[in-house]
Scaffold this active site. Structure first.
Site, PDB file in Angstrom:
ATOM      1  N   TYR A  54      52.739  17.107  58.016  1.00  0.00           N
ATOM      2  CA  TYR A  54      52.245  17.755  59.229  1.00  0.00           C
ATOM      3  C   TYR A  54      52.240  19.256  58.976  1.00  0.00           C
ATOM      4  O   TYR A  54      53.286  19.859  58.680  1.00  0.00           O
ATOM      5  CB  TYR A  54      53.137  17.396  60.414  1.00  0.00           C
ATOM      6  CG  TYR A  54      52.575  17.835  61.756  1.00  0.00           C
ATOM      7  CD1 TYR A  54      51.204  17.916  61.980  1.00  0.00           C
ATOM      8  CD2 TYR A  54      53.416  18.158  62.825  1.00  0.00           C
ATOM      9  CE1 TYR A  54      50.686  18.299  63.203  1.00  0.00           C
ATOM     10  CE2 TYR A  54      52.911  18.538  64.063  1.00  0.00           C
ATOM     11  CZ  TYR A  54      51.546  18.610  64.243  1.00  0.00           C
ATOM     12  OH  TYR A  54      51.038  18.994  65.468  1.00  0.00           O
ATOM     13  N   CYS A 102      52.573   7.324  67.032  1.00  0.00           N
ATOM     14  CA  CYS A 102      53.196   7.397  68.347  1.00  0.00           C
ATOM     15  C   CYS A 102      54.694   7.591  68.132  1.00  0.00           C
ATOM     16  O   CYS A 102      55.167   7.551  66.995  1.00  0.00           O
ATOM     17  CB  CYS A 102      52.887   6.142  69.161  1.00  0.00           C
ATOM     18  SG  CYS A 102      53.212   4.636  68.255  1.00  0.00           S
ATOM     19  N   HIS A 103      55.395   7.837  69.216  1.00  0.00           N
ATOM     20  CA  HIS A 103      56.823   8.154  69.111  1.00  0.00           C
ATOM     21  C   HIS A 103      57.621   7.355  70.135  1.00  0.00           C
ATOM     22  O   HIS A 103      57.077   6.895  71.135  1.00  0.00           O
ATOM     23  CB  HIS A 103      57.064   9.644  69.401  1.00  0.00           C
ATOM     24  CG  HIS A 103      56.192  10.594  68.650  1.00  0.00           C
ATOM     25  ND1 HIS A 103      56.416  10.942  67.340  1.00  0.00           N
ATOM     26  CD2 HIS A 103      55.082  11.283  69.027  1.00  0.00           C
ATOM     27  CE1 HIS A 103      55.504  11.812  66.946  1.00  0.00           C
ATOM     28  NE2 HIS A 103      54.668  12.028  67.954  1.00  0.00           N
ATOM     29  N   ARG A 112      58.408  11.713  56.692  1.00  0.00           N
ATOM     30  CA  ARG A 112      57.532  12.784  57.170  1.00  0.00           C
ATOM     31  C   ARG A 112      58.081  14.129  56.728  1.00  0.00           C
ATOM     32  O   ARG A 112      59.270  14.417  56.893  1.00  0.00           O
ATOM     33  CB  ARG A 112      57.483  12.756  58.698  1.00  0.00           C
ATOM     34  CG  ARG A 112      56.418  13.661  59.289  1.00  0.00           C
ATOM     35  CD  ARG A 112      56.517  13.659  60.813  1.00  0.00           C
ATOM     36  NE  ARG A 112      55.275  14.061  61.447  1.00  0.00           N
ATOM     37  CZ  ARG A 112      55.211  14.583  62.675  1.00  0.00           C
ATOM     38  NH1 ARG A 112      56.301  14.737  63.399  1.00  0.00           N
ATOM     39  NH2 ARG A 112      54.058  14.927  63.189  1.00  0.00           N
ATOM     40  N   ARG A 137      56.921  26.318  64.072  1.00  0.00           N
ATOM     41  CA  ARG A 137      57.405  26.373  65.456  1.00  0.00           C
ATOM     42  C   ARG A 137      58.235  25.130  65.796  1.00  0.00           C
ATOM     43  O   ARG A 137      58.890  25.079  66.819  1.00  0.00           O
ATOM     44  CB  ARG A 137      56.238  26.543  66.433  1.00  0.00           C
ATOM     45  CG  ARG A 137      55.337  25.361  66.511  1.00  0.00           C
ATOM     46  CD  ARG A 137      54.116  25.537  67.393  1.00  0.00           C
ATOM     47  NE  ARG A 137      53.109  24.579  66.993  1.00  0.00           N
ATOM     48  CZ  ARG A 137      53.133  23.293  67.312  1.00  0.00           C
ATOM     49  NH1 ARG A 137      54.086  22.803  68.052  1.00  0.00           N
ATOM     50  NH2 ARG A 137      52.191  22.483  66.883  1.00  0.00           N
ATOM     51  N   ASP A 153      49.425   9.305  69.698  1.00  0.00           N
ATOM     52  CA  ASP A 153      50.431  10.377  69.781  1.00  0.00           C
ATOM     53  C   ASP A 153      51.280  10.266  71.063  1.00  0.00           C
ATOM     54  O   ASP A 153      51.988  11.197  71.430  1.00  0.00           O
ATOM     55  CB  ASP A 153      49.788  11.763  69.693  1.00  0.00           C
ATOM     56  CG  ASP A 153      50.814  12.876  69.547  1.00  0.00           C
ATOM     57  OD1 ASP A 153      51.803  12.669  68.827  1.00  0.00           O
ATOM     58  OD2 ASP A 153      50.628  13.947  70.159  1.00  0.00           O
ATOM     59  N   TYR A 159      62.271  21.653  71.233  1.00  0.00           N
ATOM     60  CA  TYR A 159      61.892  21.276  72.599  1.00  0.00           C
ATOM     61  C   TYR A 159      62.684  20.025  72.962  1.00  0.00           C
ATOM     62  O   TYR A 159      63.153  19.297  72.083  1.00  0.00           O
ATOM     63  CB  TYR A 159      60.382  21.005  72.721  1.00  0.00           C
ATOM     64  CG  TYR A 159      59.897  19.847  71.868  1.00  0.00           C
ATOM     65  CD1 TYR A 159      59.930  18.528  72.337  1.00  0.00           C
ATOM     66  CD2 TYR A 159      59.421  20.053  70.576  1.00  0.00           C
ATOM     67  CE1 TYR A 159      59.519  17.462  71.548  1.00  0.00           C
ATOM     68  CE2 TYR A 159      59.006  18.999  69.781  1.00  0.00           C
ATOM     69  CZ  TYR A 159      59.057  17.710  70.284  1.00  0.00           C
ATOM     70  OH  TYR A 159      58.652  16.658  69.508  1.00  0.00           O
ATOM     71  N   HIS A 192      46.912  14.563  62.124  1.00  0.00           N
ATOM     72  CA  HIS A 192      45.994  15.319  62.992  1.00  0.00           C
ATOM     73  C   HIS A 192      45.032  16.226  62.211  1.00  0.00           C
ATOM     74  O   HIS A 192      44.804  17.381  62.583  1.00  0.00           O
ATOM     75  CB  HIS A 192      46.785  16.154  64.002  1.00  0.00           C
ATOM     76  CG  HIS A 192      47.978  15.445  64.602  1.00  0.00           C
ATOM     77  ND1 HIS A 192      48.054  14.075  64.737  1.00  0.00           N
ATOM     78  CD2 HIS A 192      49.156  15.918  65.104  1.00  0.00           C
ATOM     79  CE1 HIS A 192      49.230  13.749  65.290  1.00  0.00           C
ATOM     80  NE2 HIS A 192      49.901  14.833  65.514  1.00  0.00           N
TER      81      HIS A 192
HETATM   82  C1  0GY Z   1      53.098  15.331  67.056  1.00  0.00           C
HETATM   83  C2  0GY Z   1      52.921  16.749  67.277  1.00  0.00           C
HETATM   84  C3  0GY Z   1      53.868  17.652  67.620  1.00  0.00           C
HETATM   85  C4  0GY Z   1      55.247  17.426  67.558  1.00  0.00           C
HETATM   86  C5  0GY Z   1      55.848  16.838  66.552  1.00  0.00           C
HETATM   87  O1  0GY Z   1      57.695  16.353  65.265  1.00  0.00           O
HETATM   88  C6  0GY Z   1      57.296  16.843  66.321  1.00  0.00           C
HETATM   89  O2  0GY Z   1      58.035  17.331  67.178  1.00  0.00           O
HETATM   90  O3  0GY Z   1      55.148  16.234  65.622  1.00  0.00           O
HETATM   91  C7  0GY Z   1      53.453  19.015  67.962  1.00  0.00           C
HETATM   92  O4  0GY Z   1      54.189  19.706  68.717  1.00  0.00           O
HETATM   93  O5  0GY Z   1      52.381  19.484  67.505  1.00  0.00           O
HETATM   94  O6  0GY Z   1      52.539  14.794  66.083  1.00  0.00           O
HETATM   95  O7  0GY Z   1      53.775  14.654  67.810  1.00  0.00           O
END
Ligand code: 0GY
Length: 298
Positions: free
Chosen positions: A156, A31-32, A123, A129, A249, A48, A180
């Site tokens: 990731y 989670c964030h 990470r 993207r 997430d 973003y 994921h």
């Molecule tokens: C996630 C997935 C995304 C974003 C990020 O670091 C990030 O901005 O991980 C995504 O856009 O697929 O794990 O939060």
């Protein structure tokens, strides 16, 4: 004040109460927290701009969903400024651990400070993207630097990039946690060659762990059941039950198709981990062994 992107959806402030009750001690391991942007500004180079998502909202969600702990992951919109993450960890009173993003410039004193706050991993993001991917020699330098602290690496990436990243991943020197499930293409068979390559990485390298998370990002069939993701997650949970993690997430950054209901995501868990034994490993034993090893001396 930061302007949120027009096409970015705000997290659901009133998720449903899940029917599935997680076992005692459950950890939301992905989670964030975001901002608030006027206190912890978003990175100038971000791809973003999210809505603010505070630590208090995360703690409230955790309680609503029946979880006890969190692993908070630094997302790309905060770049390598880990202050919002560290602020949440300090506030958590040992109930959250963190995954930071750093560059090779970081010094040992800064790493030590993050460790004291609860950071336990870095990470490496390979999703083009989202970030300008760091050169491999920089990533290896970071990997060597964090070994002293017993940290691990979270990676990731997207499935189409796995063939060219495979050997680099296989040589990483620490535990490696894959976000994921390496973003498989769920329109093809879960027993087909593309996902076989990911399963091989898990099978041949016992330092690899996997988050069976984010059906909402992977699914084509869509919410609330995300049926097409089930065979992929189940294959990993059943074959590697001691090396899987799960997370919401929240607050679902950069989601454009729909905003998932966190209650439905929790109700997805018994479909991918059908027995109480698998659920306990996924939600309690594995994340606590990895992120709170001091409570598990064996
Ligand atoms: C996630 C997935 C995304 C974003 C990020 O670091 C990030 O901005 O991980 C995504 O856009 O697929 O794990 O939060």
């Amino acid at each position: 004040m930061f302007q949120m992107d027009d096409d970015w959806r705000v997290f659901d402030p009133r998720p449903s109460k899940p029917k599935f009750v997680p076992p005692a001690g459950a950890v939301d391991a992905h989670c964030h927290v975001f901002g608030p942007g006027d206190q912890f500004p978003y990175a100038p180079a971000r791809k973003y701009t999210p809505c603010d998502a505070s630590k208090q909202s995360l703690w409230d969600l955790r309680e609503h969903l029946g979880f006890e702990r969190n692993v908070i992951v630094q997302a790309s919109c905060h770049g390598t400024d880990n202050r919002a993450l560290v602020d949440a960890l300090v506030d958590s009173n040992n109930s959250a651990r963190g995954v930071a993003v750093v560059t090779t410039d970081i010094n040992d004193a800064e790493l030590d400070k993050m460790h004291a706050a609860g950071v336990r991993a870095v990470r490496f993001n390979f999703v083009k993207r989202l970030v300008d991917v760091l050169p491999r020699d920089s990533l290896l330098a970071i990997a060597r630097r964090i070994q002293r602290l017993g940290w691990h690496i979270v990676i990731y990436f997207e499935a189409q990039d796995l063939p060219q990243l495979y050997e680099f991943f296989a040589a990483l020197p620490t535990i490696v946690v894959v976000d994921h499930m390496g973003r498989p293409d769920v329109s093809v068979n879960a027993d087909g060659p593309a996902f076989d390559l990911f399963a091989r990485l898990m099978r041949e390298h016992e330092n690899f762990w996997c988050k069976v998370s984010c059906p909402d990002r992977l699914s084509i069939s869509g919410p609330p059941a995300y049926e097409d993701v089930v065979p992929f997650a189940r294959r990993i949970v059943e074959n590697f039950p001691d090396r899987v993690l799960w997370g919401t997430d929240w607050p679902h950054p950069n989601m454009k198709s729909h905003m998932p209901d966190d209650g439905s995501l929790v109700d997805f868990i018994p479909n991918i981990a059908p027995s109480a034994e698998l659920q306990k490993k996924l939600l309690v034993d594995n994340p606590r062994r990895l992120y709170w090893p001091e409570e598990n001396p064996n």
